[in-house]
Motif scaffolding. Sequence first.
Motif, PDB file in Angstrom:
ATOM      1  N   GLY A  86       0.813  -0.959   0.050  1.00 26.29           N
ATOM      2  CA  GLY A  86       0.103   0.019   0.012  1.00 26.29           C
ATOM      3  C   GLY A  86       0.945   1.187   0.126  1.00 26.29           C
ATOM      4  O   GLY A  86       2.028   1.264   0.000  1.00 26.29           O
ATOM      5  N   CYS A  87       0.096   2.460   0.111  1.00 24.08           N
ATOM      6  CA  CYS A  87       0.990   3.637   0.055  1.00 24.08           C
ATOM      7  C   CYS A  87      -0.201   4.748   0.521  1.00 24.08           C
ATOM      8  O   CYS A  87      -1.134   4.927   0.371  1.00 24.08           O
ATOM      9  N   ASP A  88       0.483   5.671   1.470  1.00 22.21           N
ATOM     10  CA  ASP A  88      -0.359   6.561   2.099  1.00 22.21           C
ATOM     11  C   ASP A  88      -0.153   8.190   1.533  1.00 22.21           C
ATOM     12  O   ASP A  88      -0.247   9.083   1.924  1.00 22.21           O
ATOM     13  N   ASN A  89       0.654   8.120   0.542  1.00 21.28           N
ATOM     14  CA  ASN A  89       1.123   9.433  -0.151  1.00 21.28           C
ATOM     15  C   ASN A  89       0.346  10.175  -1.140  1.00 21.28           C
ATOM     16  O   ASN A  89       0.328  11.448  -0.788  1.00 21.28           O
ATOM     17  N   MET A  90      -0.643   9.744  -1.519  1.00 26.73           N
ATOM     18  CA  MET A  90      -1.451  10.406  -2.328  1.00 26.73           C
ATOM     19  C   MET A  90      -1.068  11.276  -3.233  1.00 26.73           C
ATOM     20  O   MET A  90      -1.438  12.559  -3.371  1.00 26.73           O
ATOM     21  N   CYS A  91       0.022  11.054  -3.942  1.00 30.68           N
ATOM     22  CA  CYS A  91       0.608  11.771  -5.038  1.00 30.68           C
ATOM     23  C   CYS A  91      -0.556  11.900  -6.099  1.00 30.68           C
ATOM     24  O   CYS A  91      -1.204  10.970  -6.429  1.00 30.68           O
ATOM     25  N   SER A  92      -0.956  13.410  -6.602  1.00 22.42           N
ATOM     26  CA  SER A  92      -2.080  13.649  -7.299  1.00 22.42           C
ATOM     27  C   SER A  92      -2.290  12.997  -8.658  1.00 22.42           C
ATOM     28  O   SER A  92      -3.278  12.490  -8.917  1.00 22.42           O
ATOM     29  N   PHE A  93      -1.170  12.381  -9.138  1.00 23.12           N
ATOM     30  CA  PHE A  93      -1.175  11.720 -10.638  1.00 23.12           C
ATOM     31  C   PHE A  93      -1.544  10.274 -10.338  1.00 23.12           C
ATOM     32  O   PHE A  93      -1.636   9.590 -11.376  1.00 23.12           O
ATOM     33  N   CYS A  94      -1.375   9.716  -9.100  1.00 19.93           N
ATOM     34  CA  CYS A  94      -1.112   8.364  -8.826  1.00 19.93           C
ATOM     35  C   CYS A  94      -2.281   7.460  -8.384  1.00 19.93           C
ATOM     36  O   CYS A  94      -3.160   8.043  -7.252  1.00 19.93           O
ATOM     37  N   VAL A  95      -2.718   6.186  -8.995  1.00 16.71           N
ATOM     38  CA  VAL A  95      -3.710   5.477  -8.591  1.00 16.71           C
ATOM     39  C   VAL A  95      -3.451   4.401  -7.515  1.00 16.71           C
ATOM     40  O   VAL A  95      -4.398   3.881  -6.971  1.00 16.71           O
ATOM     41  N   VAL A  96      -2.109   4.300  -7.464  1.00 13.36           N
ATOM     42  CA  VAL A  96      -1.499   3.324  -6.456  1.00 13.36           C
ATOM     43  C   VAL A  96      -2.292   3.353  -4.989  1.00 13.36           C
ATOM     44  O   VAL A  96      -3.197   2.406  -4.597  1.00 13.36           O
ATOM     45  N   PRO A  97      -2.664   4.471  -4.222  1.00 15.74           N
ATOM     46  CA  PRO A  97      -3.263   4.440  -2.971  1.00 15.74           C
ATOM     47  C   PRO A  97      -4.744   4.006  -3.160  1.00 15.74           C
ATOM     48  O   PRO A  97      -5.107   3.474  -1.996  1.00 15.74           O
ATOM     49  N   PHE A  98      -5.313   4.168  -4.191  1.00 17.79           N
ATOM     50  CA  PHE A  98      -6.765   3.627  -4.486  1.00 17.79           C
ATOM     51  C   PHE A  98      -6.660   2.046  -4.896  1.00 17.79           C
ATOM     52  O   PHE A  98      -7.858   1.555  -4.452  1.00 17.79           O
ATOM     53  N   SER A 118      12.729   4.786  -3.141  1.00 18.57           N
ATOM     54  CA  SER A 118      12.998   5.721  -2.178  1.00 18.57           C
ATOM     55  C   SER A 118      12.083   6.953  -2.504  1.00 18.57           C
ATOM     56  O   SER A 118      12.441   7.247  -3.357  1.00 18.57           O
ATOM     57  N   HIS A 119      11.427   7.553  -1.289  1.00 25.02           N
ATOM     58  CA  HIS A 119      10.728   8.514  -1.896  1.00 25.02           C
ATOM     59  C   HIS A 119      11.491   9.661  -1.103  1.00 25.02           C
ATOM     60  O   HIS A 119      11.994   9.668   0.139  1.00 25.02           O
ATOM     61  N   PRO A 120      11.840  10.830  -1.985  1.00 20.72           N
ATOM     62  CA  PRO A 120      12.571  11.884  -1.441  1.00 20.72           C
ATOM     63  C   PRO A 120      12.508  12.570  -0.256  1.00 20.72           C
ATOM     64  O   PRO A 120      13.190  12.912   0.454  1.00 20.72           O
ATOM     65  N   ASN A 167       1.475  17.163  -5.475  1.00 24.04           N
ATOM     66  CA  ASN A 167       1.418  16.705  -3.977  1.00 24.04           C
ATOM     67  C   ASN A 167       2.609  15.725  -3.567  1.00 24.04           C
ATOM     68  O   ASN A 167       2.350  14.906  -2.950  1.00 24.04           O
ATOM     69  N   ARG A 168       3.751  16.182  -4.136  1.00 23.16           N
ATOM     70  CA  ARG A 168       4.996  15.078  -3.705  1.00 23.16           C
ATOM     71  C   ARG A 168       5.476  15.690  -2.310  1.00 23.16           C
ATOM     72  O   ARG A 168       6.339  14.857  -1.831  1.00 23.16           O
ATOM     73  N   THR A 169       5.210  16.799  -1.963  1.00 27.47           N
ATOM     74  CA  THR A 169       5.513  16.928  -0.569  1.00 27.47           C
ATOM     75  C   THR A 169       7.006  17.534  -0.395  1.00 27.47           C
ATOM     76  O   THR A 169       7.463  17.352   0.754  1.00 27.47           O
TER      77      THR A 169
HETATM   78 FE1  SF4 Z   1       2.465   6.295  -3.255  1.00 28.48          FE
HETATM   79 FE2  SF4 Z   1       4.743   6.277  -5.520  1.00 28.48          FE
HETATM   80 FE3  SF4 Z   1       1.951   6.585  -5.846  1.00 28.48          FE
HETATM   81 FE4  SF4 Z   1       3.283   8.626  -4.660  1.00 28.48          FE
HETATM   82  S1  SF4 Z   1       3.819   7.891  -6.709  1.00 28.48           S
HETATM   83  S2  SF4 Z   1       1.207   7.868  -4.442  1.00 28.48           S
HETATM   84  S3  SF4 Z   1       4.596   7.456  -3.485  1.00 28.48           S
HETATM   85  S4  SF4 Z   1       2.966   4.843  -5.069  1.00 28.48           S
END
Ligand code: SF4
Length: 503
Positions: free
Chosen positions: A212-224, A299-301, A338-340
């Motif tokens: 999973g992932c809690d980051n919620m990058c705005s382009f990314c579907v992975v958290p969903f 690795s997330h920056p 939303n890369r923070t």
């Molecule tokens: Fe998570 Fe990586 Fe997607 Fe960002 S890009 S929401 S860190 S999986």
Amino acid sequence: MFDFVKRDKLSLNSKFCVILRFNFYSIMMDLVIPDKTHDESRQGEALMLEPKDGKNNGRKLYIESYGCAMNFSDSEIVASILSDKGFETTGDYSNADVIFINTCSIRENAEQRVRNRLKEFTVAKVKNPGLVVGVLGCMAERLKSKFLEEEKLVDVVVGPDAYRDLPGLIDKVDDGQKAVNVLLSREETYADINPVRLNSNGINAFVSIMRGCDNMCSFCVVPFTRGRERSREPQSIVKECTDLFNQGYREVTLLGQNVDSYKWKSEDGSQEAEVVNFANLLEMVALINPDLRIRFSTSHPKDITDEVLYTIAKYENICNYIHLPVQSGNSRILELMNRTYDREWYINRVDAIRRIIPECAISTDVITGFCTETDEEHKDTLSMMDYVHYDFAYMFMYSERPGTLAAKRYADDIPDAVKSSRLKEVVAKQQHYSYQRLQKQIGKVQKVLIEGFSKKSDKDYCGRNDHNAMVVFPVGDNYKPGQYVNVLVERTTTATLIGVVVE
Ligand code: SF4
Ligand code: SAM
């Protein structure tokens, strides 16, 4: 690094930029960039297991996988669950009783590829109406039961946290119903399931350390599609890596969407609960045996700490290679994504890597043409590449994904032609730096883990150096796959280091 492999399955218009036409020494070549975590050469690969004595239920499973290494690793878990129920695997779907396709949703073309593949299974279903066709993974999670309406062929839809339920879901289909389980979990890590790795070369293995992932990058579907982030219990990771080492494996890649936020808190009731972070986990795995090489991704920056960098520097068997996706070199775009982190933060992390691990290779991911990106902002990405001199990059055009924050908030307003011309500039720059970094290795001695014969000749072995570059050298009597050798690099192709074994 680059490697030459012709892949007829892929087209040059693929938005996933793995095949690049490249004019080098006036020769036109197809370059396929091998990616340890998203390996194009493995897309659609079928998983094969040896039959288990006495457990055969007479049914055959065909399972093929798409997307990142996490999906391939999940397919090994699925195969393990079903082989315990007596399923045998087959590499030929027309012989199968159950076909599973483990899917990826990260870009639109990844989903299209799965839909095209499903069409090919229609004939098998007509021939064998009892055939069960299941869709697993991210696309299943994204579309849920809508999948059953859109693709009539499909009987089972199963999300990444529901694989333990597969035997029951197959029973349901056998009883004439359709079956869906897309429940996401906050706990499931499949820690107790021993993945089966029979497709592997017996030398490198992927080990999931979190899901999973809690980051919620705005382009990314992975958290969903993969749900909330959760870390796997460290002792089960160490045990799996130790077992792999004892079976002869010599390299593990620890996998997670954001490995630096790995965190395990023991619940032993004591007042001072022990917390294991990623630096601690790296150390625990490094101590298994100095001959076990360790890689990790991603690795997330925003999260990579100096403690992790010092741990990498301390242990010779932790590879000096960090995949640090930048996505964009412009702070405004990074904020929209939303890369923070911003450009300065990223540069600060790169500087820390260079300071603490001077010989570290750095790779990245880049997205071109994100919403509202101007030409000037795109140039900031190019100038970031000039600053870092990445060893390697995975480069993509922005693909809007339904349901993501970007899809809800921002117009996908950069024309495809602009996204593509920006991508070409990024790719050209990366080719320059990748080749330059290979050239710098000429005359140096590299420690290489032998993986097997080279693709071109069984008179040569190939293996990777610490920086994950492929090295080719003549076969010899005194060494074999699974062993380390020192190779003096004599020359390079655009993709590979070529040399000879030295003492
Ligand atoms: Fe998570 Fe990586 Fe997607 Fe960002 S890009 S929401 S860190 S999986
Ligand atoms: N967790 C990793 C991280 O944060 O860097 C990345 C995981 S993602 C599976 C791999 C890469 O796909 C991302 O780094 C990003 O560059 C790319 N990607 C994700 N969503 C995308 C999209 N909608 N369009 C284009 N590329 C995308």
